[in-house]
Design a protein around this motif. Structure first.
Motif, short mmCIF file in Angstrom:
data_model
loop_
_atom_site.label_atom_id
_atom_site.label_comp_id
_atom_site.label_asym_id
_atom_site.label_seq_id
_atom_site.Cartn_x
_atom_site.Cartn_y
_atom_site.Cartn_z
N ILE A 197 -3.95 4.31 6.59
CA ILE A 197 -5.08 3.75 7.33
C ILE A 197 -5.36 2.34 6.84
O ILE A 197 -5.37 2.08 5.63
N GLY A 198 -5.59 1.43 7.77
CA GLY A 198 -6.00 0.08 7.42
C GLY A 198 -7.39 -0.18 7.98
O GLY A 198 -7.68 0.16 9.12
N ILE A 199 -8.25 -0.76 7.16
CA ILE A 199 -9.61 -1.08 7.58
C ILE A 199 -9.81 -2.58 7.39
O ILE A 199 -9.38 -3.15 6.39
N SER A 200 -10.51 -3.21 8.32
CA SER A 200 -10.78 -4.64 8.17
C SER A 200 -12.20 -4.96 8.61
O SER A 200 -12.80 -4.23 9.39
N GLY A 225 -0.87 -11.15 7.93
CA GLY A 225 -0.07 -11.40 9.13
C GLY A 225 -0.82 -11.64 10.42
O GLY A 225 -0.28 -11.39 11.51
N VAL A 226 -2.06 -12.12 10.34
CA VAL A 226 -2.76 -12.48 11.57
C VAL A 226 -2.05 -13.69 12.19
O VAL A 226 -1.74 -14.67 11.50
N LYS A 227 -1.79 -13.64 13.47
CA LYS A 227 -1.08 -14.71 14.14
C LYS A 227 -1.94 -15.97 14.25
O LYS A 227 -3.14 -15.89 14.52
N HIS A 228 -1.30 -17.10 14.05
CA HIS A 228 -2.02 -18.38 14.17
C HIS A 228 -2.57 -18.54 15.59
O HIS A 228 -3.69 -19.04 15.77
N LYS A 249 0.31 -2.26 7.01
CA LYS A 249 1.75 -2.46 6.87
C LYS A 249 2.10 -3.07 5.52
O LYS A 249 3.06 -2.63 4.85
N ALA A 250 1.33 -4.06 5.09
CA ALA A 250 1.64 -4.77 3.84
C ALA A 250 1.58 -3.85 2.63
O ALA A 250 2.39 -3.97 1.71
#
Length: 416
Positions: free
Chosen positions: A353-356, A321-324, A347-348
């Motif tokens: 916890i989310g890590i990127s 879901g990164v915005k264009h 979220k997905a």
């Protein structure tokens, strides 16, 4: 026989000198002997040549109490360790009927026919102690020479035979002849370089003799090994604990993530299990490396939900879901994109916890504004969303930068 304080390791085999086989036996035996408080001052490798082997034996016997050899106990014509050692001590080889039966049984259980040359593996030096090899046909052999005070332990070369034979037979034998034991504990430190750690701890390290303190480095982290020598393990452990307590009163404590920890990911998984929290990852420049390291840890399935390797911008948009508009305005390697990736994968997959990670691992692709080694690590949790900028050295190779980026991401998650 006298107590054993010092040892040398003598590995036999031309294949070792040629580099055809990596000499893992020396490393294994060094660790095992250190645990018994036996100092190893020399390691040697010699080819399948009896003259050179004899010279090596002479040199080692003049310097230590114990010589452990590996290799050269097989059935072929160039396996001459046993014959050379026996000759060195002036001992004859005699046929051991018990060993012969063990060899015959081994072949029978394997459903194979024993050839004539295997019989020589049942020949042992007179007066020697024989250690049964349950994993192969060549037994371990020990000669205690009263005149020189030297003990020689001969072990088979294949690690799959040497290691269990040592643990089951040789170690108990050596334990009875040791005056002391060594115990080591490791302090795991991340984010503080080896030189900085050494600078902080120099006053302690210079005064430390027992226990000793020695630093070892890995990508992004330092392992401090604290080693104590004492008459038993309980006393040695207590000495290590006292030194660790002293070290933890210095600035080094800010980077400590564990004591005797296997890895950052292992500590992270255990922490999440204890807290009942889950984690998910979205990776670009690390290409799934974080996911691989997390799933290497037993029990990870209870807290690690999954990963999205969003290498292309289209994948960043479609999967997490990164915005264009974000990608157009700030680029894939940016604080904003890293933050949205972490929030999106959290979220997905419904994680706590989310890590990127998103960055430039090189060797190409860098710009003056975003050189090779620029990495953003995003983190999303109940505490909020944010991203951390890493400026890794552009001189490092691609694999190193990816490993270091993954380690930093895991460490950031550990502190969340």
């Amino acid at each position: 026989m006298k107590k054993i304080n010092s040892a040398e390791i003598l590995c036999v085999g031309t294949e070792l000198l040629l580099g055809d086989i990596v000499n893992t036996n020396a490393a294994f035996l060094s660790r095992e002997l250190a645990a018994l408080g036996i100092s190893v001052y020399h390691q040697s490798v010699v080819g399948d040549n009896p003259e050179r082997l004899r010279v090596a034996l002479e040199e080692s016997a003049a310097r230590c109490d114990l010589i452990i050899t590996s290799g050269g106990l097989g059935p072929t014509y160039d396996d001459l360790t046993k014959e050379t050692v026996a000759g060195f001590f002036g001992r004859k080889l005699i046929r051991d009927d018990k060993v012969m039966e063990q060899i015959k049984t081994f072949f029978a259980e394997m459903g194979r026919t024993m050839t004539k040359n295997n019989e020589k593996q049942a020949d042992v030096p007179e007066g020697a102690t024989v250690f049964e090899n349950k994993s192969g046909t060549a037994p371990g052999i020990c000669i205690e020479d009263e005149e020189s005070g030297v003990t020689v332990v001969m072990l088979p070369g294949p690690p799959r035979e040497l290691e269990p034979l040592y643990r089951e037979k040789v170690r108990p034998y050596l334990e009875k002849r040791c005056e002391s034991v060594l115990v080591s504990k490791n302090i795991n430190i991340f984010g503080i370089g080896e030189s900085a750690v050494e600078n902080i701890l120099r006053p302690i390290m210079e005064k430390a003799s027992n226990p000793t303190v020695a630093p070892y480095c890995a990508p992004g982290e330092v392992r401090l090994r604290v080693t104590a020598k004492a008459e038993n393990k309980d006393i040695a452990r207590s000495m290590c604990d006292e030194m660790i307590e002293k070290i933890m009163k210095t600035e080094v404590r800010d980077g400590v993530y564990g004591i005797d920890a296997d890895s950052i990911e292992d500590v992270l998984i255990k922490k999440l299990i204890n807290e009942g929290r889950t984690v998910a990852t979205a990776e670009s420049c690390t290409g799934g490396l974080i996911a691989k390291r997390l799933t290497d840890v037993p029990g990870a399935s209870s807290v690690y939900l999954g990963s999205c390797v969003t290498y292309a911008n289209s994948a960043k948009e479609a999967l997490v879901g990164v915005k264009h508009e974000t990608l157009e305005k700030y680029g894939a390697v940016s604080e904003q994109t890293a933050t949205e990736m972490a929030r999106g994968v959290k979220k997905a997959l419904g994680a706590d916890i989310g890590i990127s990670t998103t960055g430039i691992a090189g060797p190409g692709g860098g710009t003056p504004e975003k050189p090779v080694g620029t990495v953003w690590v995003g983190i999303s949790s109940e505490k909020g969303d944010r991203a951390v900028l890493l400026r890794l050295s552009p001189r490092r190779e691609r694999s190193y930068l990816r490993t270091l980026a993954a380690s930093n991401a895991l460490y950031i998650a550990l502190k969340e």
